[in-house]
Scaffold this motif. Structure first.
Motif, PDB file in Angstrom:
ATOM      1  N   PRO A 171       0.330   5.528   9.731  1.00  0.00           N
ATOM      2  CA  PRO A 171      -0.233   6.638  10.509  1.00  0.00           C
ATOM      3  C   PRO A 171      -0.828   7.718   9.619  1.00  0.00           C
ATOM      4  CG  PRO A 171       2.011   6.098  11.217  1.00  0.00           C
ATOM      5  CD  PRO A 171       1.784   5.374   9.938  1.00  0.00           C
ATOM      6  N   MET A 172      -1.777   8.433  10.178  1.00  0.00           N
ATOM      7  CA  MET A 172      -2.390   9.562   9.497  1.00  0.00           C
ATOM      8  C   MET A 172      -1.354  10.665   9.247  1.00  0.00           C
ATOM      9  SD  MET A 172      -5.288  11.153   8.546  1.00  0.00           S
ATOM     10  CE  MET A 172      -6.608  10.331   9.409  1.00  0.00           C
ATOM     11  N   GLY A 173      -1.406  11.262   8.047  1.00  0.00           N
ATOM     12  CA  GLY A 173      -0.577  12.419   7.749  1.00  0.00           C
ATOM     13  C   GLY A 173       0.896  12.126   7.600  1.00  0.00           C
ATOM     14  N   ARG A 174       1.228  10.898   7.186  1.00  0.00           N
ATOM     15  CA  ARG A 174       2.638  10.548   7.016  1.00  0.00           C
ATOM     16  C   ARG A 174       2.799   9.734   5.741  1.00  0.00           C
ATOM     17  NH1 ARG A 174       5.374   7.429  11.891  1.00  0.00           N
ATOM     18  NH2 ARG A 174       4.554   9.315  12.930  1.00  0.00           N
ATOM     19  N   ALA A 175       3.786  10.084   4.928  1.00  0.00           N
ATOM     20  CA  ALA A 175       4.065   9.310   3.721  1.00  0.00           C
ATOM     21  C   ALA A 175       4.746   8.003   4.097  1.00  0.00           C
ATOM     22  CB  ALA A 175       4.959  10.105   2.781  1.00  0.00           C
ATOM     23  N   GLY A 176       4.424   6.956   3.330  1.00  0.00           N
ATOM     24  CA  GLY A 176       5.060   5.679   3.608  1.00  0.00           C
ATOM     25  C   GLY A 176       4.488   4.573   2.751  1.00  0.00           C
ATOM     26  N   LYS A 177       5.031   3.377   2.932  1.00  0.00           N
ATOM     27  CA  LYS A 177       4.523   2.190   2.244  1.00  0.00           C
ATOM     28  C   LYS A 177       4.327   1.105   3.290  1.00  0.00           C
ATOM     29  CE  LYS A 177       8.491  -0.354   2.388  1.00  0.00           C
ATOM     30  NZ  LYS A 177       8.627  -1.720   2.982  1.00  0.00           N
ATOM     31  N   LEU A 178       3.418   0.196   2.981  1.00  0.00           N
ATOM     32  CA  LEU A 178       3.097  -0.879   3.907  1.00  0.00           C
ATOM     33  C   LEU A 178       3.021  -2.180   3.120  1.00  0.00           C
ATOM     34  CD1 LEU A 178       2.215  -1.616   6.836  1.00  0.00           C
ATOM     35  CD2 LEU A 178      -0.149  -1.262   6.081  1.00  0.00           C
ATOM     36  N   ASP A 179       3.869  -3.137   3.455  1.00  0.00           N
ATOM     37  CA  ASP A 179       3.843  -4.457   2.829  1.00  0.00           C
ATOM     38  C   ASP A 179       3.143  -5.438   3.769  1.00  0.00           C
ATOM     39  OD1 ASP A 179       5.242  -3.389   0.747  1.00  0.00           O
ATOM     40  OD2 ASP A 179       7.152  -4.363   1.198  1.00  0.00           O
ATOM     41  N   VAL A 180       2.126  -6.121   3.257  1.00  0.00           N
ATOM     42  CA  VAL A 180       1.375  -7.073   4.072  1.00  0.00           C
ATOM     43  C   VAL A 180       1.128  -8.342   3.263  1.00  0.00           C
ATOM     44  CG1 VAL A 180       0.225  -5.332   5.497  1.00  0.00           C
ATOM     45  CG2 VAL A 180      -0.825  -6.062   3.364  1.00  0.00           C
ATOM     46  N   VAL A 181       1.071  -9.443   3.970  1.00  0.00           N
ATOM     47  CA  VAL A 181       0.686 -10.705   3.341  1.00  0.00           C
ATOM     48  C   VAL A 181      -0.834 -10.754   3.285  1.00  0.00           C
ATOM     49  CG1 VAL A 181       0.768 -13.208   3.502  1.00  0.00           C
ATOM     50  CG2 VAL A 181       2.762 -11.853   4.164  1.00  0.00           C
ATOM     51  N   LEU A 182      -1.378 -10.990   2.114  1.00  0.00           N
ATOM     52  CA  LEU A 182      -2.826 -10.996   1.918  1.00  0.00           C
ATOM     53  C   LEU A 182      -3.473 -12.113   2.739  1.00  0.00           C
ATOM     54  CD1 LEU A 182      -5.295  -9.911   0.302  1.00  0.00           C
ATOM     55  CD2 LEU A 182      -4.768 -11.661  -1.408  1.00  0.00           C
TER      56      LEU A 182
ATOM     57  N   LEU B 282       0.849  -1.185   0.000  1.00  0.00           N
ATOM     58  CA  LEU B 282       0.000   0.000   0.000  1.00  0.00           C
ATOM     59  C   LEU B 282       0.883   1.233   0.000  1.00  0.00           C
ATOM     60  CD1 LEU B 282      -2.523  -1.151   2.755  1.00  0.00           C
ATOM     61  CD2 LEU B 282      -2.710  -1.469   0.283  1.00  0.00           C
ATOM     62  N   VAL B 283       0.618   2.147  -0.916  1.00  0.00           N
ATOM     63  CA  VAL B 283       1.410   3.372  -1.050  1.00  0.00           C
ATOM     64  C   VAL B 283       0.598   4.553  -0.545  1.00  0.00           C
ATOM     65  CG1 VAL B 283       2.501   4.958  -2.695  1.00  0.00           C
ATOM     66  CG2 VAL B 283       2.774   2.475  -2.972  1.00  0.00           C
ATOM     67  N   GLN B 284       1.166   5.310   0.364  1.00  0.00           N
ATOM     68  CA  GLN B 284       0.506   6.476   0.960  1.00  0.00           C
ATOM     69  C   GLN B 284       1.384   7.705   0.736  1.00  0.00           C
ATOM     70  OE1 GLN B 284      -1.662   6.057   4.746  1.00  0.00           O
ATOM     71  NE2 GLN B 284      -0.389   7.706   5.573  1.00  0.00           N
ATOM     72  N   PRO B 285       1.089   8.517  -0.294  1.00  0.00           N
ATOM     73  CA  PRO B 285       1.976   9.650  -0.632  1.00  0.00           C
ATOM     74  C   PRO B 285       1.853  10.847   0.292  1.00  0.00           C
ATOM     75  CG  PRO B 285       0.116   9.571  -2.129  1.00  0.00           C
ATOM     76  CD  PRO B 285       0.012   8.341  -1.277  1.00  0.00           C
TER      77      PRO B 285
END
Length: 509
Positions: free
Chosen positions: A460-471, A228-231
């Motif tokens: 977190p809210m208001g922070r750029a980042g990526k999240l890798d998760v196993v489906l 998941l990409v959160q810009p």
């Protein structure tokens, strides 16, 4: 005695009802104070049993609803503050008209319950029926707005698992029955009523504890890693020509970054709603760059497209590892006054257009729910922003998905309550369907949700980042996934005919 006079006075009764509505809203995210909400609802129902004319009760119901919706939906002013010179003047009107308008449903329920119920038991029965009906009605009428439903106070609590059986409206129904117990027992047996109400409200919690597995989340087969990409592009900066390249490059960097040691590269990468500035038909150069950054992964990306006839769509595209468009989905449940304007030609004369719309009249609705085939990652049901609040839309999908995906731009909603409530509704959809939900949000909250509605990972809210998760693996179709709201509707029908029969018996007997 002073309290009794205050309640019986017109201004005092309305003020008390409004205050109770505010307290009742505390059950919604981000506070989640469900038991306080239940207590406020119980006191409001008790007011119904006072010997007042039905018109007085209707006004109190409206005041109670106005306080509830004002407290639960105060964040609705946030979108109007993004472009303050253009839309700022609308903000107070939006809150007043939305809260007061939705409260009309509750006013009708309270007033009609007092009108039909000659005795206390009948009044309470009619209120449970009619207020549940009012919540259902506002979920469908005028395209629907099933946000901060009464039953939503249990999201995050064990009682939430009851939605796998009866959905959000079932949660609302049992909440109202539990809240009605003190009034049903009467003032002389108020303690027994409170105990009965608390016990009834706790019953679904027992089912929730029974349903939740003790072990870790079971992964899908074959194992799939989703990124998941959160810009984190604030809405007032998102389309600034000087900042657009920065946000785009940030997403490329988050896409290409190596996973943590010991974890494989993502199989699917998800970018949020309208995350790139180019229209679908002109985005080939960007798609090539995105594919290079993805290093063999598929990408789900939110963007806009325009048809040959000039219609605009809010779209999710599926990019193959080589950057070609494999499939796409056009959002079909649009936000009124946001993505399109009802009575557009009337409002256009005054220069009023949808907040996220263009001046040609906003977006056009897509054909309806669809499934996207992601190969080894399975079939996914796409939801764009607002669509995740409608369980009936998910039920209309052409087949059962392996997982749900939501892309959204919650930057419009601020950072106080709106995004948290939106996340809560995504959790409820996962419980109802028994499916995992992966959501990518521009400014947050991007999250992976398991089929039991538990947030297993989030940014977190208001922070750029990526999240890798196993489906996570899906569950078997839940009772609600198979029958939707039909059991609740049947229960309400039985309750209706029972109340009618009992009313006739007491009237003639």
């Amino acid at each position: 005695m002073n309290l009794e006079r205050t309640v019986q006075s017109r201004r005092g009764g309305l003020s008390l009802a409004f205050g109770l509505g505010l307290l009742c809203a505390a059950g919604q995210a981000p506070l989640g104070w469900a038991w306080l909400s239940l207590a406020a609802l119980a006191v409001a129902i008790a007011l119904l049993t006072l010997p007042e004319r039905w018109q007085v009760v209707a006004w109190r119901g409206w005041a109670f609803g106005t306080g509830y919706f004002a407290g639960g939906l105060f964040w609705i002013v946030e979108p109007f503050l993004v472009d303050l010179p253009r839309h700022g003047w609308m903000a107070p009107f939006a809150l007043v008209f939305l809260a007061g308008g939705l409260a009309l449903f509750w006013a009708a329920a309270f007033g009609l319950a007092a009108r039909f119920g000659r005795r206390r038991v009948l009044r309470i029965g009619w209120l449970v029926l009619l207020l549940t009906g009012a919540e259902i009605l506002r979920s469908f009428l005028f395209t629907g707005f099933p946000w901060v439903l009464i039953g939503h106070i249990w999201i995050g609590a064990p009682q939430m698992q009851f939605a796998a059986l009866a959905g959000a409206h079932g949660l609302t129904l049992f909440t109202l029955i539990a809240a009605a117990m003190p009034a049903l027992f009467g003032a002389r047996r108020a303690v027994l009523g409170v105990i009965a109400g608390a016990a009834l409200a706790s019953l679904p919690a027992g089912y929730g504890h029974f349903r939740l597995p003790p072990g870790p989340v079971v992964p899908a087969e074959p194992a799939q890693v989703i990124r998941l990409v959160q810009p984190n592009a604030p809405q007032h900066e998102k389309w600034d020509p000087d900042l657009v390249p920065l946000f785009y490059q940030r997403q490329l960097d988050l896409t290409s970054v190596d996973p943590v040691p010991g974890q494989k590269r993502p199989d699917v990468i998800i970018w949020p709603e309208t995350s790139i500035p180019w229209l679908l038909q002109y985005a080939e150069p960007a798609f090539a760059e995105m594919a290079e950054a993805a290093q063999g992964a598929q990408i789900l990306v939110g963007l806009q497209k325009q048809s040959a006839e000039g219609a605009w769509f809010n779209t999710m595209a599926v990019l193959a590892p080589d950057g070609t468009v494999e499939d796409s989905y056009d959002k079909h449940h649009l936000v009124p006054f946001g993505e399109y304007m009802p009575l557009m030609h009337v409002f256009a004369r005054w220069g009023v257009f949808g907040l996220a719309a263009n001046e040609t009249g906003g977006y056009t609705a897509g054909p309806g729910p669809a499934l996207l085939n992601l190969g080894t990652a399975g079939q996914v049901l796409p939801l764009i922003c607002y669509e995740a609040i409608f369980p009936n839309d998910i039920a209309r999908a052409p087949g059962r998905a392996d997982w749900l995906v939501q892309i959204t731009n919650d930057a419009w909603f601020g950072q106080v309550a709106g995004p948290w409530q939106h996340l809560a509704l995504a959790r409820l959809r996962a419980v109802e369907q028994g499916l995992p939900m992966l959501r990518a949000a521009n400014t947050g909250i991007s999250a992976a949700i398991d089929p039991y509605g538990r947030v297993i990972a989030a940014l977190p809210m208001g922070r750029a980042g990526k999240l890798d998760v196993v489906l996570p693996a899906p569950l078997a179709p839940t009772f609600y996934a198979q029958h939707a709201d039909l059991p609740v509707f049947l229960f309400l029908a039985v309750l209706f005919f029972s109340l009618v029969a009992f009313s006739r018996k007491t009237h003639f007997g």
